[in-house]
Design an enzyme around this catalytic site. Structure first.
Site, PDB file in Angstrom:
ATOM      1  CB  SER A  53      48.768  44.422  48.429  1.00  0.00           C
ATOM      2  OG  SER A  53      49.886  44.563  47.180  1.00  0.00           O
ATOM      3  CE  LYS A  81      49.493  42.674  44.863  1.00  0.00           C
ATOM      4  NZ  LYS A  81      50.950  42.384  45.585  1.00  0.00           N
ATOM      5  CE1 TYR A  97      49.398  44.015  41.525  1.00  0.00           C
ATOM      6  CE2 TYR A  97      50.308  45.772  40.274  1.00  0.00           C
ATOM      7  CZ  TYR A  97      50.291  44.934  41.568  1.00  0.00           C
ATOM      8  OH  TYR A  97      50.628  45.507  43.032  1.00  0.00           O
ATOM      9  CE1 TYR A 157      52.888  41.923  49.431  1.00  0.00           C
ATOM     10  CE2 TYR A 157      53.296  43.442  50.905  1.00  0.00           C
ATOM     11  CZ  TYR A 157      52.434  42.818  49.931  1.00  0.00           C
ATOM     12  OH  TYR A 157      51.327  43.103  49.819  1.00  0.00           O
ATOM     13  CB  VAL A 189      51.052  50.979  50.197  1.00  0.00           C
ATOM     14  CG1 VAL A 189      52.233  49.369  50.095  1.00  0.00           C
ATOM     15  CG2 VAL A 189      50.668  50.358  49.053  1.00  0.00           C
TER      16      VAL A 189
HETATM   17  N1  LIG Z   1      51.721  46.073  48.876  1.00  0.00           N
HETATM   18  C1  LIG Z   1      50.930  46.981  47.707  1.00  0.00           C
HETATM   19  O1  LIG Z   1      49.523  46.873  48.498  1.00  0.00           O
HETATM   20  C2  LIG Z   1      51.353  47.094  46.869  1.00  0.00           C
HETATM   21  C3  LIG Z   1      50.709  47.356  45.849  1.00  0.00           C
HETATM   22  C4  LIG Z   1      50.486  47.908  45.208  1.00  0.00           C
HETATM   23  N2  LIG Z   1      49.272  48.770  44.413  1.00  0.00           N
HETATM   24  C5  LIG Z   1      51.878  48.199  44.058  1.00  0.00           C
HETATM   25  O2  LIG Z   1      51.495  48.057  42.829  1.00  0.00           O
HETATM   26  O3  LIG Z   1      53.163  48.692  44.487  1.00  0.00           O
END
Ligand SMILES: NC(=O)CC[C@H](N)C(=O)O
Length: 308
Positions: free
Chosen positions: A63, A66, A190, A242, A260
Site C-alpha cells: 500500500s 498508493k 492495482y 488506516y 502489508v
Molecule cells: N494494506 C495494504 O498494504 C493492502 C494492499 C494489498 N495489496 C491489498 O489490496 O490487500
C-alpha cells in the site's frame, strides 16, 4: 546529529525483537517472507543517504505504492480526482467495505483499498492496463533514480488469485458508477502497483520530493507543486495507517504510509524521507517493529511535525 550512529543504535536495540508481529498471510506469496528481517534508510534533503540493517533487501511495498499512484493521478486529472474519492480518515480497516454503501460508492480516502482502486481507474483513462502499469513503474523509477526497480510478478499473481475482497470492493463501486473501466483491468493495475518490490534505500529516495516541498533536491527538478506535496503529506498523516493513523500520529508524529509487506515510508518535512521495513504486522496491519523504530527515530531527532 550523527544519523548513521542513530540508525545503527536502533537496529542494535531492536535486534532481540526481530520477528515480532504477524506476517500478512492473506496474500500467500507474502506469507513466505522471513519475518526476522529489519531495515531502515534515511535520505536527507541535502542528498545524503544513511542506512542500517536489511536496507538493501527488496520487499513488497504494497500500500505504500498508493502514495505514488495518487501523485501520478493528481498530475493527470488534478483536483477533479476529489469528486471520486474523499479526504477523511476512515477509522476502518484497509479493506473494509462497510462505509461504501452509506457513502454511495465514494471511498473515504485514496489510501484505503477502495480509494486506491478508484485512483487506478483514473490513471487507466485512455490506456491499456499494461501501459498504465508501465507508466507507474517509470514514474517510481524516476523518483528513486533507479531503473533496477521491478514488479514482483509472483506477488501480483498471488493477489490476483486471492483478492476476493478487492474484487468485491471494485464491483461494488462499479455498481455506483464510480469505476469506469472493467473491474479486471482496474484490479490488474492495482495488484501490479502493490507488487512493486523496493529496498528501504530506494523507497526513502523515492519519497524525498515530499520532504522537499515537491521538488527533487538531488535531481534538481520539480515533481509536484509545494501545495500538492503539503496536501499529500496531510493525507498520509491522517489516513496513511488506516484505523491506526491516530495512534501513529500520537507515537511518531510524521506523515507516513504503511503496507502489508511490513514497510513504512515516513516524511519529515524539510528534513528527510525515511523508509523502514519489518514484515511482522500489528493488529491493524501496520509494521510492528517498523512503527517502534520510527517512534525512536522521531523522538531522537526531534523531527515530529508537532514539535521537538
Ligand atoms: N494494506 C495494504 O498494504 C493492502 C494492499 C494489498 N495489496 C491489498 O489490496 O490487500
Amino acid at each position: 546529529m550523527d544519523l548513521q550512529a542513530l540508525l545503527d543504535g536502533i537496529v542494535a536495540e531492536l535486534a532481540e525483537r526481530r520477528g515480532e508481529g504477524k506476517v500478512a498471510d492473506y496474500i500467500p506469496q507474502l506469507a513466505k517472507v522471513d519475518p526476522h528481517q529489519f531495515g531502515i534508510a534515511v535520505t536527507t534533503v541535502d542528498g545524503k543517504v544513511y542506512e542500517a540493517g536489511d536496507a538493501a533487501v527488496p520487499f513488497s511495498i504494497q500500500s505504500i505504492s498508493k502514495v505514488f499512484m495518487l501523485t501520478l493521478a493528481l498530475g493527470k486529472v488534478g483536483e477533479a480526482l476529489w469528486r471520486r474519492v474523499g479526504r477523511e480518515p476512515s477509522g476502518t480497516a484497509f479493506n473494509s467495505i462497510v462505509q461504501l454503501e452509506h457513502e454511495h460508492g465514494i471511498p473515504r480516502n485514496p489510501f484505503i483499498n477502495a480509494g486506491a482502486i478508484v485512483v487506478c481507474d483514473l490513471v487507466l483513462a485512455g490506456y491499456k492496463p499494461k501501459e498504465a502499469i508501465g507508466e507507474f513503474l517509470r514514474f517510481v523509477r524516476s523518483l528513486a533514480d533507479d531503473d533496477t526497480i521491478t514488479i514482483d510478478k509472483a506477488v501480483a499473481q498471488s493477489e490476483t488469485a486471492t483478492g476476493y475482497r478487492n474484487y468485491a470492493l471494485a464491483n461494488f463501486m462499479r455498481s455506483f458508477n464510480n469505476l469506469q473501466h472493467d473491474v479486471d483491468h482496474v484490479l490488474g493495475v492495482y495488484f501490479h502497483q502493490c507488487a512493486l518490490a523496493m529496498t528501504c534505500r530506494q523507497l526513502s529516495r523515492a519519497g524525498l520530493f515530499l520532504a522537499a516541498r515537491g521538488a527533487d533536491p538531488i535531481g534538481g527538478y520539480s515533481v509536484v507543486s509545494e501545495k500538492r506535496a503539503r496536501r499529500i503529506n496531510a493525507l498520509m498523516l491522517t489516513c496513511g495507517h488506516y484505523d491506526g493513523s491516530g495512534d501513529f500520529a500520537f507515537h511518531v508524529g510524521l506523515p507516513g504510509k504503511s503496507g502489508v509487506g511490513g514497510g513504512i515510508m515516513a516524511i519529515a518535512p524539510g528534513k528527510a524521507s525515511i523508509a523502514v521495513w519489518s514484515p511482522g504486522l500489528n493488529k491493524v496491519g501496520n509494521s510492528a517493529l517498523g512503527t517502534v523504530a520510527l517512534e525512536m527515530l522521531a523522538s531522537r531527532t526531534g523531527w515530529s511535525v508537532f514539535g521537538a
